[in-house]
Design an enzyme around this catalytic site. Structure first.
Site, mmCIF file in Angstrom:
data_model
loop_
_atom_site.group_PDB
_atom_site.id
_atom_site.type_symbol
_atom_site.label_atom_id
_atom_site.label_comp_id
_atom_site.label_asym_id
_atom_site.label_seq_id
_atom_site.Cartn_x
_atom_site.Cartn_y
_atom_site.Cartn_z
ATOM 1 N N ASN A 9 7.690 9.105 4.030
ATOM 2 C CA ASN A 9 6.406 9.652 3.583
ATOM 3 C C ASN A 9 5.471 9.651 4.789
ATOM 4 O O ASN A 9 4.966 8.606 5.178
ATOM 5 C CB ASN A 9 5.858 8.766 2.449
ATOM 6 N N LYS A 11 2.610 10.886 5.102
ATOM 7 C CA LYS A 11 1.183 10.832 4.711
ATOM 8 C C LYS A 11 0.374 11.875 5.495
ATOM 9 O O LYS A 11 0.909 12.928 5.827
ATOM 10 C CB LYS A 11 0.636 9.422 4.905
ATOM 11 N N HIS A 97 1.681 8.028 -6.071
ATOM 12 C CA HIS A 97 1.564 7.084 -4.949
ATOM 13 C C HIS A 97 0.269 6.303 -5.105
ATOM 14 O O HIS A 97 -0.740 6.857 -5.535
ATOM 15 C CB HIS A 97 1.585 7.854 -3.620
ATOM 16 N N GLU A 99 -1.930 5.435 -3.105
ATOM 17 C CA GLU A 99 -3.104 6.011 -2.418
ATOM 18 C C GLU A 99 -3.719 7.131 -3.251
ATOM 19 O O GLU A 99 -4.931 7.327 -3.250
ATOM 20 C CB GLU A 99 -2.688 6.499 -1.016
ATOM 21 N N GLU A 169 6.546 0.280 -5.496
ATOM 22 C CA GLU A 169 5.729 0.093 -4.299
ATOM 23 C C GLU A 169 4.559 -0.839 -4.614
ATOM 24 O O GLU A 169 3.497 -0.381 -5.063
ATOM 25 C CB GLU A 169 5.179 1.441 -3.826
ATOM 26 N N GLY A 175 1.586 -0.435 3.876
ATOM 27 C CA GLY A 175 0.832 -0.296 5.130
ATOM 28 C C GLY A 175 0.193 -1.594 5.599
ATOM 29 O O GLY A 175 -0.659 -1.579 6.485
ATOM 30 N N SER A 215 6.023 -1.508 3.595
ATOM 31 C CA SER A 215 6.262 -2.133 4.901
ATOM 32 C C SER A 215 7.737 -2.346 5.223
ATOM 33 O O SER A 215 8.104 -3.363 5.828
ATOM 34 C CB SER A 215 5.477 -3.446 5.008
#
Ligand code: PEP
Length: 260
Positions: A9, A11, A97, A99, A169, A175, A215
């Site tokens: 991904n 991003k 996701h 985010e 996730e 991240g 991560s």
């Protein structure tokens, strides 16, 4: 039969030419062994989908999008439809996701519409679920994940579940450099399997591909990908470096068995 999946991904990173270069570098470093034993997926930003599609043409590496809008077409300035993604070569679409859920306030109902539209359009959704740090500390994470699954998959039949991938996730691991331990990830993957078995049946749960994201890097990939119930990874940061991403791909290819 379940097949491993390693997905990158990207991003909101890399311009058009840098995306092309990364895709070419990844395909140059990816061999038959990897392509035979797992699915490899690149999810660049929208504007680079076309050039990445060209760069990976005939390599066996697949293309995916990071999001879509669930309407077919019309006055939705700035949005991208499923048929547009399909026309540029996408086979997968990430939905839900964290985010998107936190920054863009997407609800489980929004995510459900996106997952349904992805399937309806002949692509495979990667439905992301996972708890925040507070939800883990308060020990309510299983309830949160169950709700994300139940509401995110509403209206999707057992037959249609054959094309669905779930990505676990944990938000606190995305991240941050803080990955879930293999035991934590295995335990949640097992829990997701149980939820799916309750919503559908044993066979659907056994056939479901559940990947881990948060991560994953060259140092922890082997340990995480060898753990029980982990069918692959959704990778953010480490997917932006051809060497790191292909190292993780090769690590996954060397792990013989998928265990549930
Ligand atoms: C992600 O955003 O899906 C992700 C797992 O990111 P990272 O690997 O950077 O934690």
């Amino acid at each position: 039969m379940r097949r491993k999946l390693i997905a990158g991904n990207w991003k909101m990173n890399l311009g058009y030419r840098d995306s092309e270069k990364l895709a070419k570098d990844i395909s140059a470093k990816t061999g038959k062994k990897e392509l035979d034993s797992l699915d490899i997926l690149l999810c660049p930003p929208y504007v680079s989908l076309g050039i990445v599609n060209k760069a990976i043409k005939d390599t066996g590496i697949k293309l995916g999008a990071q999001n879509l809008f669930f309407e077919n077409d019309g006055a939705y300035t700035g949005e991208i439809s499923a048929s547009m993604l399909k026309s540029v070569g996408c086979e997968y679409v990430i939905s839900g996701h964290s985010e998107r859920r936190t920054i863009f306030h997407e609800t489980n109902a929004d995510v459900n519409k996106k997952v349904r539209k992805t399937i309806e359009s002949g692509m495979k959704p990667i439905l992301c679920v996972g708890e925040s740090l507070i939800e883990r500390e308060d020990d309510i994470f299983e309830g949160i994940i169950e709700k994300q699954l139940t509401e995110g998959l509403e209206g999707i039949t057992a037959e249609l579940m054959k094309g669905v991938v779930i990505a676990y996730e944990p938000v606190w691991a995305i991240g941050t450099g803080l990955n879930a331990t293999p035991e934590q990830a295995s335990s949640v993957h097992g829990f997701i399997g149980n939820v799916i078995q309750n919503l559908y049946d044993k066979n659907t749960a056994e056939e479901l591909v559940i990947i881990y994201g948060g991560s994953v890097n060259t140092k922890n990939a082997e340990e995480i990908l060898s753990a029980c119930g982990i069918d692959g990874a959704l990778i953010g940061g480490a997917s932006l470096k051809a060497d790191d991403f292909t190292y993780i791909v090769k690590t996954a290819a060397n792990i013989k068995q998928l265990v549930k």
